[in-house]
Design a protein around this motif. Structure first.
Motif, PDB file in Angstrom:
ATOM      1  N   LEU A1149      -6.284   2.710  -8.804  1.00 50.38           N
ATOM      2  CA  LEU A1149      -5.139   3.385  -9.427  1.00 50.38           C
ATOM      3  C   LEU A1149      -5.211   4.888  -9.202  1.00 50.38           C
ATOM      4  O   LEU A1149      -4.181   5.542  -8.979  1.00 50.38           O
ATOM      5  CB  LEU A1149      -5.107   3.062 -10.923  1.00 50.38           C
ATOM      6  CG  LEU A1149      -4.997   1.566 -11.266  1.00 50.38           C
ATOM      7  CD1 LEU A1149      -5.001   1.365 -12.777  1.00 50.38           C
ATOM      8  CD2 LEU A1149      -3.742   0.953 -10.657  1.00 50.38           C
ATOM      9  N   LEU A1152      -3.938   5.465  -5.742  1.00 49.92           N
ATOM     10  CA  LEU A1152      -2.479   5.447  -5.674  1.00 49.92           C
ATOM     11  C   LEU A1152      -1.892   6.763  -6.179  1.00 49.92           C
ATOM     12  O   LEU A1152      -0.921   7.288  -5.598  1.00 49.92           O
ATOM     13  CB  LEU A1152      -1.932   4.281  -6.501  1.00 49.92           C
ATOM     14  CG  LEU A1152      -2.244   2.864  -6.014  1.00 49.92           C
ATOM     15  CD1 LEU A1152      -1.612   1.845  -6.948  1.00 49.92           C
ATOM     16  CD2 LEU A1152      -1.742   2.653  -4.595  1.00 49.92           C
ATOM     17  N   GLY A1186      -0.347  -1.453 -10.099  1.00 48.26           N
ATOM     18  CA  GLY A1186       0.260  -0.832  -8.934  1.00 48.26           C
ATOM     19  C   GLY A1186       1.474  -1.582  -8.436  1.00 48.26           C
ATOM     20  O   GLY A1186       2.216  -1.079  -7.594  1.00 48.26           O
TER      21      GLY A1186
END
Length: 1406
Positions: A1149, A1152, A1186
């Motif tokens: 995460l 991302l 995500g």
């Protein structure tokens, strides 16, 4: 060992008691009588009773011991081999007693045949070799085809083969070919016995004793390696199944293993065969190997082959290890050799690295059943084999059977190509002789890339349980042990054994680097392995170069395998890498390894070590050693203290490297290091770095440092790097890149492309440097463009133009990242000159000559170069310094909605095209009652660089002088004139100043003649009319005074201000476009004028404008991100991972988040496309892993002035219908502009029913990159590195509905694997067939930190897509696509009105 053969004195004839002449005469007479029955199965045998047979066998046994000067020995062999066939096919020519008890007599015959192999003076003659081969072939055929052999016969047969091999190998003197053949027959018969009658334990022990005593012979090790490889191939198939990579061996070797061997016997046979040689390392221990007289004699010889045999044994073990790791190789075709003394053609495998082996096989009565023997098997990635010549043997006597005519050809040797350069040792042919050996030389190391190990491979501990003792003993071989007394040069002795030791060290490195992600290794193995590395990586004067090279070649990923304590080896590896990379010539390594491959392996090791100092910082480490391998007992220091050495190695390697691929890897490492250092400084960690360096100064430094002048050369000045790592490192690397870009690399297109990409990446690194350094980089890029464009025309090619286009793009990056560069006049002038060079093909200012641009002929290097230069010009004029203030597109509908016009006023837009490249949509805004009457115009400018909206107003005052209400400058109107207002003054009007009469006249005053002097008749008439008019006017003005009446004259007043302006006409007129020249066609067919009006009433006009607006103005690319948990294999499992955050790692995460910002997808492009007021990442992410960024509502987007990247995380929850075209169905809640390919045809509107198991992943589309629908880029986060081999790429691609199918070769994958150290291991898989396939900065094998991971991934995505655009003709840049679309609109909707009609339309409402 030969007690079974000696019992009953079966091999000693009674004729030996008589004088030799008597025994010879009896034997000759008897065998001549038996000759008639040979070869004729219908002839009845003369021997009918047991007594007769036994007496004859006594004679035959004695005949086998006679000299070979006659045919007696040959006839004895023919009789015995004929009788042995009773166990295969009984016939009348065989004596009846033998037919009744075949096993008993076969055992006696075998005991008698042993006499043939006893030591004799003429055993090197071709006749003797032929007879021995005849016996061996008969024994081989007996074992293959006999179905009635008893256990005693099998035992006797194996004992017979053991004894004759022991006799020949132990005494020596026999030819090498015969040794190989006898060992091949022994192993084949032994394998047949394992299948049909498993040998007893005592027989296995006897075999182990015999082979251990003879392993100093090359034939033993070679044939053992051949058989154990074939057994391993069968074992792996039974143990791991068909999904495990097949260990391929030659067909001849695979045929040695009986097809009917029971599956339970294969592991037993394999394990026992593996240990038949005992410990191969004993070959290096002269005390052990010299236990027999022959071996002592062999070991005492100065030119003995024991080191070479030791290497062969370790190479065989290495091959087995590769097989268990799943690294398979394809073997070369066998070579057919024609032996001149026998005339028999046999298929022989020659190991390409061992040019001293061969086999001679003579024709026998069983030629049709004679097997083909392979000798050796080539290894994976071996060097080109040495050409093989016919064996030089004595010519056979005239009585020897001549070879058949069809066998008199020698087939050429099949030489395979290798990736590395051919070694000098293999450039000349070798003439092989059986009586002598070539001088020993260092065998070449395997340096070519190996395939990835299989995910199904066994654990490291399991392999070490099997082979660890041998490998560790060989790797830790003490060069001083077992040397004969008085041996002179210990170093030379060590070098002779270095090949086997290097093979063992390399094998150990391959085993440990194949460690699985969650696998644990026993500490005892790790400690011994690290001890091997510490000993092998020493860089003293007496360094063992083959061992050092082998370790580096096989340790490219050692520091990214999560081995416990492996970072303690960092100083030793740095010293080893320094020794290789800072040496330009590598003279000590050239004889046995390709310097290019060795340097590449060292660079890859360096690539994995670079992030460690910054990752661990001031963490200290100490290594306690016993002092044998270095001078200090205790070495220690911080990781950060090694940073300057790594930087010195990196920069030194860049200056000494000449290979293209190696240079590209170094360039990638440079950008990685600079970015990581810059981010650390930005995070405020420079203080910690300074403190750690000061604290480490008082401690002992790491051992293994480079000493000597070479070290001082490359580490000079690196101490300053630690104080301000980011800035100084940035300047240093930019200097290196720009210097070599314009000098050494300018002829290497692949290196130049990577260097330009790294330069563009360095422009994005935020460091504090002087502005002059950045200007120097821009100047270097401009000089590079000038050099490439100035090449002679024959050297121009597509690759050259691609490099020039890439250089212009790099220039754009620098100008957009640092717009203040254009504030410097010299820099701006230089950039504009380069733009002129790209567009026109030459500069206007060249040395002393200056040419006007109007007179220049446009002759660019190519159309692509011209378009790239135009993009740079657009960047200078519009983009640089304007980002991110560039807003979204406002179309006609949006402008109408935001103005006072109604929807029906759409037709008020006027459309013009300027310079055949810019479409102007003009909206003449009416003024409201509250607005001041001033000309106002709204213009939509659609050009190649994008679409921009401007509102224009014409004011007669500067901005500072305007009032808030913008009052008009015209005074207010009054109804009555006020004659007495103000003060009246009598003013005498004069045409010239008053003092003009006082100025003295000069001749210059007479230069203008008087009026009466130049008056012509025509002018005189005009003057007369003018005087008459003036006279009348004076009379009119004097009339009121004459009449006496008072006349009130009104003051002249201006007319009322107008509120309706023809602003489009005014705007075009102010731009100088309303001239006859701009409206006339240039005369070229099909080329419009400079100013052209468009007819917006034609059907399809608004739709084409909408398509033009949908074309992006920047490079729009997309990438897809997947998360692969440990052990997953299917696409559906992978897509479900991102549904919830509990299914993914928290680092994923964070990754991302580092890629881009969350952007909500708008439903209509006209409404702005993307809502820039996106929420924060945590708020948008929520509980998702995500999957919320799957394109349904949100995507991750990164934007800069030149690039727009959309990252999509596909999930299984979004199953939008992809079968509809964009016009028939909205994209999934609004697809971004870069996610819709403008060249993609519309799909059928009817949705297809789900028919595949991948229905839950139809939501995402791979055709969204501007590079083209056939190109895909995937980023995969893998928890377990070995799962990369199981990534279901084909399933993910087949789950999408695309018009053009995507092949796996068009997909580029970036795998990211988190390590326990907090670093990330990268594996890049791309198209390797392209010349420009090596993309930077993330190369295969990179290790990066969490800080720079997002930046490096984005840069890699940008460079991948940019290279695709350079290579593809179907994917032009965005500004070119818009330019083509504008040309199509001009040709389709151009107004055909005349010039007067054009002017008239300007004065009319649209």
């Amino acid at each position: 060992m030969d007690q079974s053969l000696s019992s009953g004195r079966g091999h000693v004839s009674v004729l030996s008691c008589f004088p030799p002449s008597v025994g010879r005469d009896v034997a000759v007479a008897v065998v001549k009588s038996l000759r008639a029955g040979l070869g004729n199965p219908d002839t009845r045998s003369l021997l009918r009773t047991d007594r007769q047979v036994k007496w004859t066998m006594e004679v035959l046994c004695y005949g086998l011991t006679l000299p070979l000067d006659g045919d007696t020995v040959k006839l004895c062999v023919d009789v015995y081999t004929d009788w042995l066939m009773v166990l295969v096919s009984p016939r009348d020519s065989i004596p009846p007693p033998i037919s009744r008890e075949p096993n008993l007599y076969a055992q006696k015959i075998l005991r008698s045949l042993y006499s043939l192999f006893l030591s004799r003076s003429d055993q090197v003659s071709p006749v003797y070799m032929s007879l021995c081969q005849q016996v061996l072939c008969a024994v081989q055929l007996l074992a293959r085809d006999s179905a009635v052999m008893s256990r005693d016969t099998w035992e006797t047969l194996l004992n017979f083969l053991l004894c004759i091999n022991h006799t020949m190998l132990a005494t020596g003197g026999v030819s090498e070919q015969l040794s190989h053949l006898s060992m091949a027959v022994l192993f084949e018969v032994w394998l047949l016995s394992c299948s049909r009658c498993f040998p007893s334990r005592s027989l296995w022990q006897t075999g182990q004793q015999m082979l251990s005593s003879c392993r100093h012979q090359g034939a033993v090790v070679e044939q053992w390696s051949r058989v154990i490889a074939a057994l391993t191939s069968r074992l792996l198939l039974l143990t791991f199944g068909p999904s495990f990579p097949h260990f391929k061996v030659p067909d001849e070797d695979a045929a040695l293993i009986p097809e009917d061997m029971d599956e339970h016997r294969v592991p037993q046979t394999w394990f026992r065969f593996l240990h038949l040689l005992s410990n191969p390392v004993d070959l290096s221990r002269l005390v052990v190997v010299g236990s027999t007289p022959s071996s002592r004699e062999e070991a005492s010889r100065g030119d003995n082959q024991l080191p070479n045999i030791f290497f062969r044994a370790m190479r065989g073990v290495s091959t087995l290890v590769d097989a268990f790791l799943g690294v398979t190789v394809v073997n070369k075709e066998p070579t057919e050799q024609l032996l001149p003394n026998t005339g028999l053609t046999t298929r022989i495998h020659f190991r390409d690295r061992l040019p001293s082996l061969g086999v001679a096989v003579t024709r026998s009565p069983f030629k049709d059943r004679h097997p083909s023997h392979g000798i050796s098997r080539p290894r994976s990635g071996s060097a080109p084999p040495i050409p093989v010549n016919i064996l030089s043997l004595p010519i056979a006597p005239p009585s020897t059977t001549s070879p058949p005519p069809h066998n008199k050809r020698l087939k050429p040797v099949n030489v395979s190509k290798a990736t590395s350069k051919p070694l000098a040792a293999s450039s000349s042919p070798h003439h092989w002789k059986s009586s002598s050996h070539p001088p020993p030389s260092q065998p070449p190391l395997c340096s070519s890339p190996r395939p990835s190990p299989s995910p199904l491979r066994c654990n490291v501990d399991s392999l070490l349980h099997l082979f660890g003792d041998w490998l560790f003993d060989a790797a830790l071989f003490n060069r001083d042990s077992g040397l004969p007394t008085g041996h002179g040069d210990v170093t030379v002795m060590s070098a002779r054994w270095a090949a086997g030791r290097a093979e063992a060290c390399g094998t150990l490195c391959r085993i440990f680097t194949c460690k699985k992600t969650a696998e644990d290794i026993l500490s005892v193995y790790l400690s011994r392995f690290y001890l091997v590395l510490l000993q092998g990586l020493q860089v003293s004067e007496e360094v063992c170069s083959p061992v050092l090279a082998s370790i580096l070649l096989n340790s490219t990923c050692l520091f990214c395998c999560d081995l416990k304590g492996v970072n303690l080896l960092l100083p030793s590896f740095i010293s080893a890498v320094e020794k290789v990379l800072l040496d330009r010539d590598l003279l000590r390594f050239k004889s046995f390894v390709s310097p290019v491959d060795l340097r590449r392996a060292s660079i890859q090791v360096l690539l994995t070590m670079l992030p460690l100092p910054l990752q661990f910082g001031s963490v200290r480490s100490e290594v306690i050693l016993d002092g044998r391998f270095n001078g200090d007992d205790v070495t220690g220091g911080s990781f950060l203290s090694l940073k300057h050495r790594l930087i010195g190695v990196l920069t030194g390697a860049l200056q000494t490297e000449t290979d293209t691929s190696n240079t590209q890897i170094i360039l990638a490492a440079m950008l990685n290091l600079v970015q990581d250092s810059a981010l650390i400084k930005a995070a405020g960690q420079t203080q910690q770095e300074t403190e750690s360096q000061q604290g480490g100064a008082s401690r002992p430094r790491w051992t293994g440092g480079t000493s000597g002048p070479s070290a001082n050369r490359w580490t000079r000045g690196t101490g300053a790097v630690q104080s301000d790592a980011a800035g100084i490192l940035w300047v240093w690397f930019v200097h290196l890149l720009t210097q070599r870009l314009t000098a050494q690399w300018r002829n290497d297109s692949a290196v130049c492309l990577s260097a330009l990409e790294v330069l563009g990446g360095l422009a994005k690194v935020e460091v504090s440097v002087e502005e002059s350094e950045r200007r120097r980089a821009v100047t270097s890029v401009c000089c590079y463009i000038v050099f490439q464009c100035s090449r002679p025309p024959p050297l121009h090619s597509r690759d050259l133009h691609s490099i020039i286009v890439a250089a212009f793009y790099c220039l754009n990056v620098w100008l957009t990242q640092h717009p203040t560069l254009l504030d410097h006049q010299e820099c701006l002038l230089e950039v504009l000159e380069i733009v002129e060079l790209g567009i026109s093909g030459s500069k206007s200012r060249q040395e002393q000559e200056v040419r006007c641009k109007e007179t220049k002929e446009l002759n660019p290097a190519s159309l692509r170069v011209k378009e790239a230069a135009e993009a740079t010009l657009s960047c200078v004029m519009q983009v640089s310094g304007a980002f991110p203030s560039l807003g979204g597109l406002l179309g006609e509908d949006a402008l109408i909605g935001r103005s006072t016009l109604s929807d029906s006023s759409m037709k008020n837009f006027r459309y013009f095209v300027v310079d055949r490249s810019v479409i102007l949509a003009m909206l003449e805004q009416p003024q409201g009652p509250e607005q001041a009457p001033c000309p106002s115009l709204t213009v939509l400018i659609r050009g190649p660089s994008g679409c921009h909206t401007w509102t224009l107003q014409l004011h007669l005052q500067p901005r500072e002088g305007r009032t808030e209400t913008q009052q008009t400058l015209i005074p207010e109107q009054h109804d009555v004139a006020q004659e007495d207002a103000g003060i009246r003054c009598s003013v005498k009007h004069q045409l010239f100043p008053e003092n003009i009469d006082r100025v003295a006249s000069v001749k210059a005053d007479l230069s203008i003649p008087a009026l009466h002097e130049t008056v012509t008749e025509e002018v005189q008439q005009q003057l007369d009319r003018l005087q008459a008019a003036l006279k009348r006017q004076r009379q009119v003005e004097a009339r009121p005074q004459v009449s006496g009446r008072s006349v009130v004259m009104k003051t002249c007043r201006p007319p009322h201000p107008i509120t309706n302006f023809q602003t489009a006409r005014l705007f075009l007129s102010h731009l100088g476009l309303l001239t006859p020249e701009t409206l006339k066609s240039p005369g070229t067919s099909g080329v419009p004028a400079q100013l052209v009006s468009l007819d917006s009433s034609l059907p399809g006009f608004s739709e084409d404008l909408r398509r033009l607006d949908q074309l992006p103005s920047r490079n729009c690319d997309s990438a897809f991100i997947f998360y692969m948990r440990a052990g997953q294999r299917t696409a559906a499992e992978i897509l479900r991972n991102v549904e919830f955050s509990c299914s993914v790692q928290s680092h994923f995460l964070d990754f991302l988040w580092s890629l881009g910002r969350p952007v909500e997808v708008g439903r209509l492009r006209q409404e702005g496309g993307f809502n820039t007021n996106s929420s924060e990442f945590p708020a948008v992410l929520g509980d998702s892993g995500g999957g919320v960024f799957n394109g349904e509502r949100f995507v991750l987007m990164y934007t800069d002035a030149l690039t727009e990247i959309t990252f999509i995380v596909p999930s299984s929850s979004h199953t939008a219908d992809l079968s509809k075209s964009p016009e028939e169905a909205e994209p999934p809640t609004g697809v971004p502009s870069n996610l819709q390919s403008p060249f993609e045809p519309s799909r059928d509107s009817a949705p297809e029913p789900p028919t595949s198991p991948v229905e839950d992943m139809k939501f995402f589309r791979f055709e969204l990159s501007s590079v083209g629908s056939e190109s895909k880029l995937l980023i995969v986060w893998v928890e377990r590195f070995e799962d990369i081999e199981n990534f279901p790429l084909s399933d993910l691609l087949s789950g999408t509905k695309t018009e053009t199918p995507t092949s796996v070769s068009n997909v580029q994958l970036i795998f990211v694997h988190p390590l326990k150290t907090g670093l990330y291991r990268i594996r890049f898989i791309g198209n390797t067939t392209s010349k420009f396939s090596s993309v930077v900065p993330l190369v295969n094998g990179s290790v990066v930190s969490k800080r720079s991971l997002g930046f490096l991934v984005r840069e890699t995505v940008i460079n991948c897509c940019q290279r695709r655009r350079l290579e593809s003709d179907s994917a032009p840049p965005s500004h070119v696509r818009r330019k083509h679309m504008i040309n199509n609109i001009i040709l389709r909707y151009r107004s055909r009105r005349s010039e007067p009609a054009f002017y008239a339309a300007l004065f009319q409402d649209p």
